[in-house]
Design a protein around this motif. Structure first.
Motif, mmCIF file in Angstrom:
data_model
loop_
_atom_site.group_PDB
_atom_site.id
_atom_site.type_symbol
_atom_site.label_atom_id
_atom_site.label_comp_id
_atom_site.label_asym_id
_atom_site.label_seq_id
_atom_site.Cartn_x
_atom_site.Cartn_y
_atom_site.Cartn_z
ATOM 1 N N VAL A 149 1.050 -1.418 -0.446
ATOM 2 C CA VAL A 149 -0.230 0.146 0.193
ATOM 3 C C VAL A 149 0.827 1.032 0.069
ATOM 4 N N TYR A 154 -2.805 5.060 -2.960
ATOM 5 C CA TYR A 154 -3.420 5.504 -1.585
ATOM 6 C C TYR A 154 -2.845 6.563 -0.397
ATOM 7 N N SER A 324 -10.267 -4.218 4.893
ATOM 8 C CA SER A 324 -8.835 -2.810 4.730
ATOM 9 C C SER A 324 -8.292 -3.107 6.637
ATOM 10 N N ARG A 327 -4.264 -2.559 6.407
ATOM 11 C CA ARG A 327 -4.322 -1.199 5.670
ATOM 12 C C ARG A 327 -4.404 -0.254 6.693
#
Length: 376
Positions: A149, A154, A324, A327
């Protein structure tokens, strides 16, 4: 718990170079494995990194501004107002002179922000525990299972960079810098509230000790301006007032329920053929809580404990998007400090072997993850 001499001043590029090199090496390994995997699978690494999932929402905001929404068959409304504006602003800033697409500009922003985050994490760890621990903390953070990520379009890398340097500024007593960086973090992700709280708690403790300056007061006043400005703007735009942003998040199924929905999600896995996944989730949560307990036991500065505690609480106790959660925990870099301090006492080759092995596992998992069901 220092393992070698702490720096007397800001860690410049020469002192931070090993940490930045370690971060870059781990990220390049992840991208190389992703490229090989995509070649075999017939997919595009660039598309997976810059034009899928949240990346598309950020790019659309950069291109068109706010106002786009999707109405699901269930009647739920997914509005792009859920996404904070700093990353799209930077994507637009990079795309304008370079001619890059907004998604590609997002990759540039993430690459630069990732290095800035690594530098900031090193600065905090170096200040508290010395250079060796700082390098290892960065390597461990880069090698997290969801480290890919950090190379996507992002906002995690950007937010972590702002948060890490804000915390470093707090530890150094640079209150105005800390307040400005906290305001920037508040324009990046909802969890920017964790940085604001860290600044406020540190300022309150310093005030109690008698360290009362105008800069401290100014920093405390600056810290919430970013998040407050965006939340008030969303409330005015939607007509929802002070709760307007929370209403937008509710449309996405997001909220804070103390972890009840997540617990039910894990329970459903345990009662299904996906029993192993449920056990893995429990093990992951316990690992995170154990690491935070080590942070408390090691008496990390209050600013780090408050910041990390809020990041962990918001990640684990949110009511939606269970896949998620790893993350969402990515900005909780203080969790890496106890591990880095322990590794710093080992011989060099043994200390390097741990993040090295984790980096390989992370690279393979990241490639599998992005070519799998997603979204991260």
């Amino acid at each position: 718990m220092p393992v070698d001499a702490a720096p007397a001043k800001y860690p410049g590029p020469r002192r931070a170079a090993p940490a930045l090199a370690a971060f870059a090496a781990v990220r390049l390994l992840g991208l190389a494995v992703l490229a090989v995997w995509c070649a075999a699978a017939g997919s595009s690494p660039h598309t997976l990194l810059s034009a899928r999932w949240d990346s598309l929402w950020y790019a659309r905001i950069a291109a068109e501004g706010y106002g786009y929404e999707v109405v699901l068959p269930s009647g739920a409304v997914h509005s792009n107002l859920a996404f904070f504006p700093l990353l799209p602003w930077l994507e637009r800033l990079v795309a304008a002179p370079t001619g890059l697409s907004y998604g590609s500009a997002g990759l540039v922003v993430s690459a630069v922000a990732g290095l800035a985050a690594a530098w900031g994490i090193f600065a905090v760890a170096d200040l508290l525990h010395g250079r060796r621990a700082g390098v290892l903390a960065v390597a461990m953070w880069a090698a997290l299972p969801v480290g890919i990520v950090q190379s996507m379009a992002y906002s995690e890398s950007l937010f972590t960079a702002l948060a890490a340097w804000a915390l470093y500024a707090v530890l150094r007593g640079r209150w105005i810098v800390a307040g400005l960086l906290a305001a920037g973090a508040g324009l990046t992700r909802p969890v920017g509230a964790a940085v604001v709280a860290a600044v406020w708690v540190a300022a309150a403790l310093a005030w109690r000790r008698g360290e009362r300056t105008w800069a401290m007061a100014a920093g405390a006043l600056l810290a919430p301006l970013g998040a407050a400005a965006y939340a008030l703007w969303v409330g005015a735009r939607t007509g929802g007032g002070l709760t307007g942003y929370l209403d937008v998040q509710a449309g996405w199924g997001n909220g804070f329920d103390g972890g009840w929905a997540f617990a039910r999600f894990i329970g459903a896995r345990l009662a299904s053929p996906a029993f192993a996944a449920g056990v893995g989730l429990i093990a992951g949560v316990l690992l995170v809580l154990w690491l935070y307990r080590l942070c408390v036991r090691d008496r990390q500065p209050a600013a780090l404990l408050v910041y990390c505690g809020i990041v962990v609480a918001l990640a684990l106790c949110a009511s939606g998007y269970f896949g998620s959660k790893p993350r969402l925990l990515l900005p909780a870099f203080p969790l890496m400090l106890p591990l880095a301090v322990a590794l710093a006492r080992w011989r060099t080759w043994r200390a390097a072997a741990v993040p090295g092995a984790l980096a390989l596992v992370s690279a393979v998992y990241g490639a599998f993850w992005l070519n799998g069901s997603g979204p991260p």
